[in-house]
Motif scaffolding. Structure first.
Motif, PDB file in Angstrom:
ATOM      1  N   PRO A 132       0.954  -1.128   0.004  1.00  0.00           N
ATOM      2  CA  PRO A 132      -0.014   0.193   0.003  1.00  0.00           C
ATOM      3  C   PRO A 132       0.895   1.291   0.072  1.00  0.00           C
ATOM      4  O   PRO A 132       1.951   1.294   0.469  1.00  0.00           O
ATOM      5  CB  PRO A 132      -1.043  -0.246   1.171  1.00  0.00           C
ATOM      6  N   PHE A 133       0.050   2.144  -0.486  1.00  0.00           N
ATOM      7  CA  PHE A 133       1.035   3.700  -0.571  1.00  0.00           C
ATOM      8  C   PHE A 133       1.027   4.389   0.986  1.00  0.00           C
ATOM      9  O   PHE A 133      -0.036   4.063   1.776  1.00  0.00           O
ATOM     10  CB  PHE A 133       0.403   4.773  -1.426  1.00  0.00           C
ATOM     11  N   LEU A 134       1.914   4.868   1.313  1.00  0.00           N
ATOM     12  CA  LEU A 134       2.047   5.514   2.628  1.00  0.00           C
ATOM     13  C   LEU A 134       1.115   6.583   2.582  1.00  0.00           C
ATOM     14  O   LEU A 134       1.242   7.466   1.577  1.00  0.00           O
ATOM     15  CB  LEU A 134       3.538   5.642   3.145  1.00  0.00           C
ATOM     16  N   ALA A 135       0.664   7.140   3.777  1.00  0.00           N
ATOM     17  CA  ALA A 135      -0.193   8.327   3.940  1.00  0.00           C
ATOM     18  C   ALA A 135       0.710   9.161   4.804  1.00  0.00           C
ATOM     19  O   ALA A 135       1.177   8.694   6.022  1.00  0.00           O
ATOM     20  CB  ALA A 135      -1.518   8.235   4.613  1.00  0.00           C
ATOM     21  N   GLN A 136       0.829  10.496   4.539  1.00  0.00           N
ATOM     22  CA  GLN A 136       1.425  11.483   5.456  1.00  0.00           C
ATOM     23  C   GLN A 136       0.925  11.618   6.725  1.00  0.00           C
ATOM     24  O   GLN A 136      -0.404  11.731   6.867  1.00  0.00           O
ATOM     25  CB  GLN A 136       1.830  12.850   4.714  1.00  0.00           C
ATOM     26  N   VAL A 137       1.852  11.870   7.810  1.00  0.00           N
ATOM     27  CA  VAL A 137       1.091  12.056   9.131  1.00  0.00           C
ATOM     28  C   VAL A 137       0.319  13.458   9.133  1.00  0.00           C
ATOM     29  O   VAL A 137       0.731  14.405   8.373  1.00  0.00           O
ATOM     30  CB  VAL A 137       2.041  11.996  10.169  1.00  0.00           C
ATOM     31  N   PRO A 138      -0.734  13.594   9.961  1.00  0.00           N
ATOM     32  CA  PRO A 138      -1.422  14.743   9.954  1.00  0.00           C
ATOM     33  C   PRO A 138      -1.036  15.838  10.775  1.00  0.00           C
ATOM     34  O   PRO A 138      -1.907  16.989  10.759  1.00  0.00           O
ATOM     35  CB  PRO A 138      -2.947  14.032  10.286  1.00  0.00           C
ATOM     36  N   PHE A 139       0.089  15.617  11.542  1.00  0.00           N
ATOM     37  CA  PHE A 139       0.557  16.490  12.524  1.00  0.00           C
ATOM     38  C   PHE A 139       1.770  17.048  12.042  1.00  0.00           C
ATOM     39  O   PHE A 139       2.824  16.312  11.686  1.00  0.00           O
ATOM     40  CB  PHE A 139       0.653  15.741  13.908  1.00  0.00           C
ATOM     41  N   VAL A 140       2.009  18.403  12.385  1.00  0.00           N
ATOM     42  CA  VAL A 140       3.557  19.181  12.388  1.00  0.00           C
ATOM     43  C   VAL A 140       3.640  19.989  13.669  1.00  0.00           C
ATOM     44  O   VAL A 140       2.648  20.113  14.446  1.00  0.00           O
ATOM     45  CB  VAL A 140       3.400  20.032  11.002  1.00  0.00           C
ATOM     46  N   ALA A 141       4.675  20.430  13.774  1.00  0.00           N
ATOM     47  CA  ALA A 141       5.153  21.400  14.903  1.00  0.00           C
ATOM     48  C   ALA A 141       5.419  22.725  14.228  1.00  0.00           C
ATOM     49  O   ALA A 141       6.357  22.635  13.518  1.00  0.00           O
ATOM     50  CB  ALA A 141       5.962  20.718  15.819  1.00  0.00           C
ATOM     51  N   LEU A 142       5.300  23.835  14.900  1.00  0.00           N
ATOM     52  CA  LEU A 142       5.762  24.978  14.461  1.00  0.00           C
ATOM     53  C   LEU A 142       6.033  26.049  15.650  1.00  0.00           C
ATOM     54  O   LEU A 142       5.470  25.643  16.698  1.00  0.00           O
ATOM     55  CB  LEU A 142       4.477  25.502  13.596  1.00  0.00           C
ATOM     56  N   CYS A 143       6.481  27.295  15.316  1.00  0.00           N
ATOM     57  CA  CYS A 143       6.564  28.502  16.359  1.00  0.00           C
ATOM     58  C   CYS A 143       6.246  29.836  15.673  1.00  0.00           C
ATOM     59  O   CYS A 143       5.884  29.736  14.523  1.00  0.00           O
ATOM     60  CB  CYS A 143       8.161  28.322  16.902  1.00  0.00           C
ATOM     61  N   GLU A 144       6.030  30.670  16.660  1.00  0.00           N
ATOM     62  CA  GLU A 144       5.656  32.121  16.160  1.00  0.00           C
ATOM     63  C   GLU A 144       6.597  32.651  15.140  1.00  0.00           C
ATOM     64  O   GLU A 144       6.154  33.568  14.576  1.00  0.00           O
ATOM     65  CB  GLU A 144       5.532  33.041  17.414  1.00  0.00           C
ATOM     66  N   ASP A 150       8.969  18.538  11.394  1.00  0.00           N
ATOM     67  CA  ASP A 150       8.061  17.454  11.740  1.00  0.00           C
ATOM     68  C   ASP A 150       7.591  17.344  13.077  1.00  0.00           C
ATOM     69  O   ASP A 150       8.323  17.549  13.904  1.00  0.00           O
ATOM     70  CB  ASP A 150       8.844  16.068  11.007  1.00  0.00           C
ATOM     71  N   PHE A 151       6.582  16.749  13.315  1.00  0.00           N
ATOM     72  CA  PHE A 151       6.251  16.628  14.971  1.00  0.00           C
ATOM     73  C   PHE A 151       7.333  15.360  15.516  1.00  0.00           C
ATOM     74  O   PHE A 151       7.772  14.447  14.671  1.00  0.00           O
ATOM     75  CB  PHE A 151       4.852  15.748  14.812  1.00  0.00           C
ATOM     76  N   PRO A 152       7.989  15.849  16.451  1.00  0.00           N
ATOM     77  CA  PRO A 152       8.969  15.075  17.122  1.00  0.00           C
ATOM     78  C   PRO A 152       8.435  13.508  17.427  1.00  0.00           C
ATOM     79  O   PRO A 152       8.209  13.455  18.972  1.00  0.00           O
ATOM     80  CB  PRO A 152       9.529  15.746  18.235  1.00  0.00           C
ATOM     81  N   TRP A 153       8.064  12.744  16.573  1.00  0.00           N
ATOM     82  CA  TRP A 153       7.656  11.336  17.347  1.00  0.00           C
ATOM     83  C   TRP A 153       8.397  10.668  17.927  1.00  0.00           C
ATOM     84  O   TRP A 153       8.066  10.033  19.181  1.00  0.00           O
ATOM     85  CB  TRP A 153       7.151  10.550  15.889  1.00  0.00           C
ATOM     86  N   VAL A 154       9.781  10.447  17.822  1.00  0.00           N
ATOM     87  CA  VAL A 154      10.615   9.737  18.544  1.00  0.00           C
ATOM     88  C   VAL A 154      10.584  10.121  19.866  1.00  0.00           C
ATOM     89  O   VAL A 154      10.892   9.560  20.768  1.00  0.00           O
ATOM     90  CB  VAL A 154      11.998   9.224  17.764  1.00  0.00           C
TER      91      VAL A 154
END
Length: 640
Positions: A132-144, A150-154
């Motif tokens: 199957p094709f992979l789907a990109q994660v729905p979460f990111v991280a940002l600042c002002e 990328d969200f720090p999953w590890v």
């Protein structure tokens, strides 16, 4: 190869550098910086995309404005065709993806050109003929400060800034709920798991403390703050060299607060008076190929040297035929306007406090008089307005032709506005390398249209706005906006009766014009000219903002003729006396965006966001036509 199509104007807003979008095949990409929009080469002629807008260039401190390039197939072009196969690059972001079947998380490089498939040997679909094709994660991280990563999953699942797990194998699992609490990330190597609840929230360490942090920064690891690393993936940078230090906030990648384009707009006005100059000559000199020749000739002139007609003809080469029917004297008279000292006498600088009044003062001065130029045509009404209208509205102008230029000069994240605007820092987000002297540019596009300009009587306006009843009416709006400015990091400003009156009047007129001349409310746009005092600005311009889709056939200008304008104005004022939501709407002490409106709701005075300059804030029908308790409060109460 990941490819997609987009309108050129959308690369200015809302999908400029640093903005994410989803392509037709479902891939989420981020628009790359300006460094790679125009790759130097033999077949590149960047001047073809040049937009000449002298006020914006000086105001923003750049050398040029260019429209985003359009794509042209080389096999369809002639042998001497330039600017073929120009593309705006994008990068695949977020870099983390998960398998819809086995839920395994995988990270890929930003420059990945194809859609990845699951490589987990334990995936149930691996036994089939295709993965199957992979789907990109729905979460990111940002600042002002505009950084994005990328969200720090590890780090999140191990609750450590520097995890000790040697080879983590992560999975993103869901329990089927619609909240963040139903999303969990699991490490199958060390058997740790953690939910995502709270990653988008903000908190203050101590009650009453003005300094705020985020749940992601404060709770990723107990006792240690996990702040922003300054990543800018649209520029290919994992870090900014030095840690940013701002609190890091989780967000859905499609959330509205991930990207706010900072766009500056300007109505083109001639650089100097064109009295005595044939407008046909000015039109020929401002034509694209001749304007390019003028720019090339100007670049080789010595200090103090004047561009002559003969030199311009030589520089234009094969395009010199456009000047054949004009004499050297006619051309040099027009060049004295376009290239002379008067053209460079006005110096504009970006406003540190975000105030638009100084920049618009020049527009206000010119548009209130008659003008006949190649880009701006302003006429007087054929007759004066009736006494009851003419006493309140001192000036009406018919803008038969105008050109608006919109420039992307930066962007914000999390908050649409910034309490400490930094023009240089926001511009720096658009490119990886600082441009050399003379090579700075910004993306822009133009809209041609028409409009109606009107101005209120200054003496009556000053008498009305200092009345105690008018001042007291605005107290709830001013207090509410002051609170919101602190909470949402908005630019503090003074909310005056003049601003609320002109802004509400513009909305009422636009809503009325949609019935009278057939334009949709999203096709019209307001432009406010407001500054305090008897000699201050007190005008507004209503103009077409979508000329490419609905055309500009003169319908709006015809509504500015006295007999039609009086009827439109009176109908707008009369309709504003009563709203279908009254008396709730009229008696409101705060409603709408940020509760910064009084008597204004979707049934009476709100407009699409694209038509409004103030995010549908600072509106009140009571100051226009009066309230139920005080019918004489409004400036136009005598017309209601």
């Amino acid at each position: 190869m990941i490819r997609g199509k987009i309108r050129r104007s959308q690369l200015v807003a809302p999908f400029g550098p640093g903005a994410m979008q989803v392509l037709a095949d479902g891939t989420s990409v981020i628009t790359a910086g300006l460094d790679h929009w125009f790759i130097p080469g033999e077949r590149l002629d960047q001047e073809e995309f040049r937009i000449h807008e002298w006020r914006l260039e000086r105001h923003l401190g750049v050398e040029a404005l260019y429209t985003p390039p359009d794509y042209r197939d080389s096999f369809r072009s002639s042998p001497d065709q330039y600017n073929t196969k120009l593309q705006v690059p994008v990068l695949r972001f977020p870099a983390w993806s998960f398998c819809p079947r086995c839920r395994a998380l995988t990270q890929h490089p930003l420059h990945l050109a194809d859609r990845p498939r699951c490589t987990n040997p334990n995936c149930p679909r691996q036994k089939a003929s295709w993965a199957p094709f992979l789907a990109q994660v729905p979460f990111v991280a940002l600042c002002e400060r505009g950084h994005l990563q990328d969200f720090p999953w590890v780090e999140w699942v191990h609750r450590a800034v520097s995890p000790s797990c040697r080879s983590p194998k992560l999975k993103l699992r869901t329990s089927g709920g619609g909240t963040l609490a139903s999303q969990r990330v699991v490490c199958e190597t060390c058997h740790k798991d953690r939910g995502l609840e709270g990653i988008t929230s903000v908190e203050r360490p101590n009650q009453g403390d003005k300094d705020e942090t985020t749940y992601l920064t404060a709770h990723l690891e107990d006792g240690t703050e996990f702040s922003c690393r300054g990543a800018m993936p649209w520029l290919g940078l994992a870090t900014a060299g030095q840690p940013c230090g701002e609190p890091l906030r989780g967000s859905l990648r499609g959330a509205a607060n991930v990207y706010y384009a900072l766009v500056k707009s300007s109505i083109f006005i001639p650089e100097a008076s064109s009295t005595g100059v044939d407008p046909r000559v000015l039109e020929a000199l401002e034509e694209q190929t001749i304007a390019r020749a003028r720019a090339n000739a100007r670049g080789v002139l010595d200090d103090g040297e004047v561009l002559t007609a003969s030199r311009l003809r030589r520089t234009a080469r094969k395009n010199a035929f456009r000047l054949e029917k004009f004499t050297d004297e006619q051309i040099e008279a027009a060049l004295s306007i376009l290239e002379g000292p008067a053209a460079a006498s006005t110096e504009l600088t970006a406003d540190a406090d975000g105030d638009q009044a100084p920049f618009r003062q020049q527009e206000y001065t010119r548009i209130r008089d008659t003008i006949d130029s190649t880009e701006l045509v302003v006429r007087e009404q054929e007759a004066d307005s009736a006494n009851d209208v003419g006493r309140l509205v001192s000036r009406v102008r018919l803008v038969e032709k105008l050109r608006e230029t919109r420039v992307l000069w930066g962007f914000n994240r999390i908050f649409a506005e910034s309490s400490n605007p930094d023009t240089a820092a926001r511009m720096a987000l658009l490119r990886r390398r600082t441009p050399e002297d003379g090579e700075s540019w910004l993306p822009a596009y133009t809209v041609l249209g028409e409009g109606i300009y009107l101005e209120l009587d200054p003496e009556l306006l000053v008498q009305w706005e200092v009345a105690p009843s008018v001042q007291n009416r605005l107290v709830p709006i001013a207090q509410r906006f002051q609170m919101v400015a602190q909470e949402r990091h908005l630019v503090e400003r003074q909310v005056t009766p003049r601003l609320v009156l002109l802004h509400t009047l513009a909305h009422l007129l636009i809503n009325q014009l949609t019935f009278e001349c057939g334009y949709s409310s999203a096709s019209l746009r307001e432009r406010l000219y407001v500054s305090p005092g008897t000699d201050g600005m007190n005008g507004l311009l209503i103009y077409t903002a979508a000329g490419d889709s609905e055309g500009t056939l003169g319908g709006l200008v015809r509504m500015g003729q006295p007999e039609r304008f009086e009827e439109v104005l009176k109908n707008a004022i009369s309709n504003s006396r009563w709203c279908s939501s009254d008396p709730v709407c009229m008696d409101s002490h705060g409603q709408g965006p940020d509760s910064c409106n009084l008597a204004a709701c979707h049934s009476c005075a709100l407009l699409p966001e694209t038509a409004c300059e103030e995010f549908n804030r600072f509106l009140d029908r009571g100051l226009v036509a009066g309230t139920l308790d005080d019918p004489g409060l409004g400036f136009f109460s005598s017309l209601a």
